[in-house]
Design a protein around this motif. Structure first.
Motif: not given
Ligand code: NAD
Ligand code: 89V
Length: 361
Positions: A104, A185, A247, A294, A297
């Motif tokens: 993406k 995002l 995050f 992270w 993700i």
């Protein structure tokens, strides 16, 4: 290789294009997926190419994607470059009859995206957009709870991503584009809203820039009317300094006819009905190659790439196929149009227009 000739194989040989910041996650994940074997790498930047080859023990290295596809004839190609190269590379892969994954944002414009979907359809090769956020363990748990009817019929939702995490050090190009948070995002958060509540027909949005050091917008508030009858708010910000930086967590609220669902901070999934309140742990796992923050993700990368291999084996269309992603891209475009013109946008009408409006840089 066509959908049917790819079915029921034990092993699929893949080649990856673009050995930059995010591709390391793809390569780590491929190593953990049974039946996936990355045989070759390509990057126009020789230093990056050789560094990735050394790190992942892959010896067949190319600086030219056409040369790699011609020489290797892989079963699939995994395109992990930035958006400007996507159309050329997807069409190149289709012309070689190679099943394709594309990162993406899928394309710079809706028209480009449609052309890419057509090229793969005409070549009869599968095409998946690496739209991974909906594949996070916590988002999947929310989807499963809604599907199971745990809170009855949803009528309202909020999908929220608010952070002040410095994404620019790893991805400096994010500070340079005319567009930032919605295309980079917001695209994930809008896709999650589609995944949970179905397609949206109307979008009303506003955007702003708080950080003076970047070019694009870093705050967006978007209202969506879904075909299902759900109204949802998608909000995202990279200018939100919280006492506990979250995050890359997406927080979710859903109100339903029989209760409420909340995906709270730190992946706590709360379901409240007249029978009481239950809080479940929906935290992602942490494999040796992953690192906080992270890992949610990284886990989603593993999940979406495993899904791809499953789809090749079974001949199923991937959940985030190119065709599916046209609908997410339309919401991105509708958001920018709504914010720019200060009005609600009819998504179907926008899709009908032969639009050259930019979806991404
Ligand atoms: P990057 O700039 O670090 O890496 C891209 C690499 O592709 C570079 O090394 C560049 O030399 C190479 N490249 C570009 N065009 C090429 C071509 N035609 N042939 C061969 N090599 C080429 O970018 P990145 O930060 O790794 O981002 C890549 C993509 O991943 C972007 O589209 C970004 O939006 C996406 N991304 C997704 C997530 C996620 O969670 N889904 C996270 C970060 C980035
Ligand atoms: O997912 C992405 O595309 C990333 C990040 C999460 C950092 O925004 O750019």
């Amino acid at each position: 290789m066509t959908v049917s000739t790819l079915q029921d194989r034990e092993t699929y040989n893949g080649a990856l294009i673009g050995c930059g910041f995010f591709a390391r996650n793809h390569l780590h994940a491929w190593r953990g997926i049974e039946g996936a074997n990355i045989v070759a790498l390509c990057d126009a930047d020789e230093a990056r190419l050789h560094a990735a080859g050394r790190e992942f023990g892959i010896e067949r290295l190319y600086t030219d994607a056409a040369a790699m596809l011609h020489a290797e004839r892989p079963d699939f190609v995994d395109i992990a470059t930035t958006v400007a190269s996507h159309r050329t590379l997807v069409e190149l892969a289709a012309s070689h009859g190679v099943a394709t994954i594309c990162q993406k944002p899928f394309a710079c414009t809706l028209d480009d995206a449609r052309a890419m979907v057509s090229a793969c359809k005409d070549a009869n090769v599968p095409l998946m957009v690496h739209e991974n956020f909906r594949w996070q363990s916590a988002i999947q748990a929310v989807g499963a709870a809604l599907q199971a009817g745990e809170i009855g019929t949803p009528f309202w939702g909020r999908v929220s991503f608010r952070s002040a995490f410095d994404v620019f050090s790893g991805q400096p190009y994010l500070a340079e584009g005319e567009r930032f948070i919605v295309e980079d995002l917001g695209i994930h958060v809008l896709d999650i809203a589609r995944f949970l509540f179905g397609d949206a027909t109307r979008v009303t949005a506003s955007t702003s820039r708080v950080n003076p050091g970047i070019k694009g917008e870093d705050v967006a508030t978007i209202m969506l009317c879904h075909e299902s009858g759900v109204n949802s708010i998608v909000d995202c910000s990279y200018a939100t300094c919280l006492p506990h930086e979250l995050f890359p967590q997406t927080l979710i609220e859903v109100d339903g006819s029989a209760g409420t669902l909340r995906l709270l901070a730190d992946y706590r999934l709360q379901i409240h009905t007249r029978n009481g309140t239950e809080v479940r742990d929906a935290a992602p796992s942490m494999l040796p190659w992953m690192s906080s923050p992270w890992h949610a993700i990284q886990g989603s990368v593993l999940n979406i790439q495993s899904h791809w291999i499953g789809c090749l084996r079974s001949g199923r269309e991937p959940a985030t196929s190119g065709r599916d992603n046209l609908r997410t891209l339309a919401l991105v475009e509708a958001t920018y149009l709504s914010a720019r013109e200060g009005r609600s946008v009819d998504v179907r009408e926008l899709e009908r227009m032969a639009s050259q409006t930019k979806v991404a840089q």
